[in-house]
Design an enzyme around this catalytic site. Structure first.
Site, mmCIF file in Angstrom:
data_model
loop_
_atom_site.group_PDB
_atom_site.id
_atom_site.type_symbol
_atom_site.label_atom_id
_atom_site.label_comp_id
_atom_site.label_asym_id
_atom_site.label_seq_id
_atom_site.Cartn_x
_atom_site.Cartn_y
_atom_site.Cartn_z
ATOM 1 N N SER A 151 31.338 42.935 33.670
ATOM 2 C CA SER A 151 30.583 42.398 34.803
ATOM 3 C C SER A 151 31.451 42.474 36.039
ATOM 4 C CB SER A 151 30.196 40.942 34.556
ATOM 5 O OG SER A 151 31.281 40.082 34.851
ATOM 6 N N ASP A 152 30.827 42.411 37.198
ATOM 7 C CA ASP A 152 31.618 42.231 38.412
ATOM 8 C C ASP A 152 32.059 40.751 38.452
ATOM 9 O OD1 ASP A 152 32.916 42.560 40.817
ATOM 10 O OD2 ASP A 152 31.291 43.671 41.768
ATOM 11 N N TYR A 153 32.848 40.438 39.430
ATOM 12 C CA TYR A 153 33.494 39.126 39.578
ATOM 13 C C TYR A 153 32.455 37.980 39.620
ATOM 14 C CZ TYR A 153 37.342 36.284 41.534
ATOM 15 O OH TYR A 153 38.333 35.370 41.758
#
Ligand code: NOJ
Length: 772
Positions: free
Chosen positions: A294-296
């Site tokens: 996932s992104d942040y």
């Protein structure tokens, strides 16, 4: 890019499906029933699969939940390493990397190495031009070399995964992250994406100088509404497939083994909770067997914000009621690794017990992560060579600097050169003026990795070193490098108090280099702008210098297309340098003094005015095409032109070229066949230079309206004065077909128009027919 190898690829992977009314339907291999044909990019290694199986069989549920956890440098603790956490990002101190790795390898029960990751976007220490600049080179070697050096420097400190390439196609220059990608075109974006993957990974990313790439942000992140970062996107199936997915597919086919899902939602579905894009398309259709992180906090951001406490952690999309549900949705949609938030790790056991996540899916995610770790050679070589990692000679070597200088010069685009103002004479006195003239900080651009301002060669230094005469300097005005909440646009070149000195310097010199543009903080993540002109009073500074009558060039440093109508109205020469990286000043001097003849081309249209956005060359036609002499056409009442200021593919040179003799190897081609378009490029000027031959296609009659043209091949060539070369482009179904709104790749019989030239307005044209 000459497309020679492509024919074979297509022949091997294209599956012709049913015949529909008047059209042949072809599907890319991998769509469920064709899964056996999906390309396995690494060839399944039996020994790796067996090792994964054996390891997985020994793992407890909690150990599996640790593997799907990805922590930041600020989060990781000894206890996490001991518990067998899967990955850590943004840690760059080799001693710390080694420290945690040793704990994982010796104190965790199963001795599974940690995968360390970093945003090596256009360099780790040796900073290359920003990717949008590199795309302007129309030279995949520029991107490949950047990625190769970046991967080597990253791997030297123990980073075996880089969060690059960023391949989001974007039509919105307001969006700050347009700087990180390859611009508006899916074909150019695909070529550059593949080059970066190959550059970083080579054939085997277990090698000590290689790293696995993570292609991002999957998918559609480049078109947030209003250009506001993280904003929502709504798009048709055909757009998703024809414009936004191709660079991802190219990166995967080139071997990218990890993918980062995006923050934003498309069609209401967040990127990291999107079963259709993550599982159906990426994993099933394309046969991707690596993992998706996932992104942040992107998993956490899918949950609804608790009422009245919008600042309580990350939250927002509202497709999950709470954190555990967000984790469950993400995993079941296809996200394999959760960045920063810890819902799967913390609630996974309960989610399994409740049947909200499946054991099968958790195992699949862990299997993918382990597979990449085995491929990265981490089990055999988990540790950092500290001597090498701490030796300054391992980074920013003279050879790397030379490569960065070449890349920066090849990325520059000459936008205007009235009266042959350029090249300037290095034997004449030059005044270097402007907020970006004696400036190292901004030249590195957004995402500077571990690049240091002090490493950068300023324009002032580059021009001084490149000239045999005196060089003088005046700042004129300054730009603000503050970040919100301290940043105030009113602090950008706010006053003309320094203009008199600048004018005096210009008057006292023979020629002027005016270094203007944006700060590096003005583009990149969370850096959208509501206007895209030169900030502050920089235009007035141009006008003041113009009034001196001295020959001058405006050298622009920026991370997005700018509105430059006024600039080109008052400056005789304009050079787009983007953010050129650590060797920026030298590369500017190389180009400005004519040591290097600029040959870059724009990878994105430059609008005349912001109100034209989105404006891009491969738009679809309308029943009322723009005609400024007619009222009821697709136009702006207050603009006397239909065009951008500078079109996609545009760029000048110190010499001139003609593109002629467009020929096709045949005029009729079957849907499985190919046709070769040849075009002659001639240097008709008096100095050697580079041109980029470009070939575009149009399908004028199709079941769904097709773009007015689409780039399907390019080749940057270097020619001596008077020299000609013939460039050949092999075109096949992948070029004349398209995805329809049911997600099928169709190749329809009929006429295809071919255009060739050296920008997207190319007029040289031929046609061929595609038969059943
Ligand atoms: C957020 C950005 O969107 C992404 O591109 C980056 O890789 C991660 N942060 C990690 O730094």
């Amino acid at each position: 890019m000459r497309k020679v190898a492509k024919v074979a690829v297509v022949a091997g992977s294209l599956v012709v499906g049913c015949l529909t009314a008047g059209s042949v339907v072809a599907r890319d291999a991998g769509a469920s029933d064709e899964q056996a044909l999906a390309p396995t990019r690494h060839g399944p290694s039996r020994s790796i699969e067996q090792r994964v199986d054996r390891l997985l069989a020994r793992m407890t549920t909690q150990e599996k939940l640790q593997q799907v956890q990805l922590l930041s440098d600020g989060q990781i603790t000894d206890a996490d390493a001991k518990a067998g956490v899967g990955g850590v990002f943004s840690l760059t101190d080799p001693a710390k990397i080694d420290h945690y790795q040793r704990i994982a390898m010796t104190q965790s029960r199963l001795h599974i190495p940690i995968l360390f990751a970093y945003d090596t976007i256009h360099g780790y220490r040796t900073i290359f031009p920003v990717p949008l600049g590199a795309a302007s080179s129309f030279d995949p070697d520029v991107a490949r070399t950047d990625a190769q050096i970046g991967a080597r420097e990253s791997a030297t400190v123990g980073i075996k995964q880089i969060y690059s390439p960023m391949v989001d196609v974007s039509h919105d220059p307001r969006w700050g992250r347009i700087v990180e990608g390859n611009g508006e075109d899916p074909y150019l974006g695909s070529v550059m994406a593949a080059a970066r993957v190959k550059g970083a990974q080579g054939n085997d990313y277990s090698r000590p100088d290689r790293a696995v790439t993570s292609v991002k942000h999957f998918v559609g992140y480049g078109e947030p509404e209003g250009g506001r970062d993280y904003g929502t996107t709504d798009m048709s199936e055909q757009r998703l497939r024809n414009l936004y997915l191709p660079p991802f597919k190219a990166a995967i086919e080139a071997g990218a083994d990890t993918v980062m899902c995006s923050f934003n939602a498309i069609n209401g579905v967040p990127g990291c909770a999107n079963r259709y894009t993550e599982t159906e398309i990426l994993k099933k259709e394309w046969g991707f067997d690596g993992f998706i992180e996932s992104d942040y906090t992107a998993v956490a951001e899918t949950r609804v914000c608790p009422p009245k406490t919008p600042d309580e952690g990350s939250c927002g999309h509202g497709t999950a009621a709470d954190g555990p549900e967000a984790g469950a949705n993400a995993l079941m949609a296809g996200t394999d690794s959760e960045m920063v938030s810890t819902y799967l790790r913390d609630y996974g056991k309960q989610l399994l017990a409740d049947g909200r996540i499946s054991r099968k899916r958790l195992d699949d995610a862990v299997r993918r992560i382990l597979r990449v770790k085995f491929r990265a050679g981490l089990f055999e070589n988990p540790y950092v060579d500290q001597a090498k990692a701490t030796d300054p000679a391992s980074f920013l070597t003279p050879a790397d600097r030379r490569a960065a200088r070449t890349a920066a010069a090849r990325s520059m685009v000459l936008l205007q050169n009235k009266g042959r103002t350029l090249p300037l004479d290095p034997a004449k006195k030059t005044a270097v003026i402007g907020p970006l003239a004696d400036n190292q900080h901004d030249l590195l651009g957004a995402w500077w990795g571990r690049g240091e301002d002090a490493d950068a060669v300023s324009v002032l230094k580059g021009i001084t070193d490149g000239s045999s005469a005196t060089t003088t300097y005046a700042q004129g005005c300054a730009l603000s490098n503050e970040e919100p909440p301290d940043y105030d646009p009113a602090d950008d070149c706010p006053s003309d108090a320094g203009f008199a000195k600048a004018v005096a310097a210009a008057n006292d010199a023979d020629q002027v280099v005016l270094a203007l543009g944006e700060t590096r903080e003005m583009s990149g993540e969370a850096a959208s702008r509501s206007r895209i002109d030169l900030p502050g009073r920089q235009q007035e500074l141009i006008d003041a210098i113009a009034a001196t009558g001295k020959p001058f060039v405006v050298v622009l440093f920026n991370g997005r297309p700018l509105t430059l109508s006024e600039v080109v109205g008052s400056a005789p020469a304009v050079l787009e340098a983007w953010f050129p990286g650590v060797e920026g000043g030298n590369a500017v001097a190389d180009v400005v003094f004519g040591k290097v003849n600029p040959g870059g081309k724009l990878p994105v249209s430059f609008p005349q005015r912001l109100g034209q956005v989105p404006i891009y060359y491969n738009h679809e036609p309308t029943g009322r095409p723009c005609d400024v002499t007619q009222k009821y056409t697709s136009r702006y009442r207050d603009l006397r032109s239909c065009d951008p200021l500078f079109p996609f593919g545009f760029g000048l040179s110190y010499t001139s070229f003609t593109v002629s003799d467009l020929t096709l190897s045949k005029t009729t081609v079957s849907r499985r066949g190919s046709v070769v378009a040849s075009v002659k490029v001639t240097n008709t000027g008096s100095v050697a230079g580079d041109d980029v031959a470009q070939v575009y296609l149009r399908d004028p009659v199709a079941s769904i309206s097709q773009p007015v043209r689409r780039l399907r091949g390019f080749e940057r060539v270097t020619l001596r004065p008077g020299q000609s070369t013939t460039v050949r482009f092999t075109l096949d179904a992948s070029d004349f077909g398209f995805y329809d709104n049911r997600g099928r790749f169709v190749v329809e019989p009929g006429t295809i128009q071919v255009y060739a030239g050296d920008d997207s307005t190319a007029t040289l044209s031929r046609t061929f027919r595609v038969t059943r």
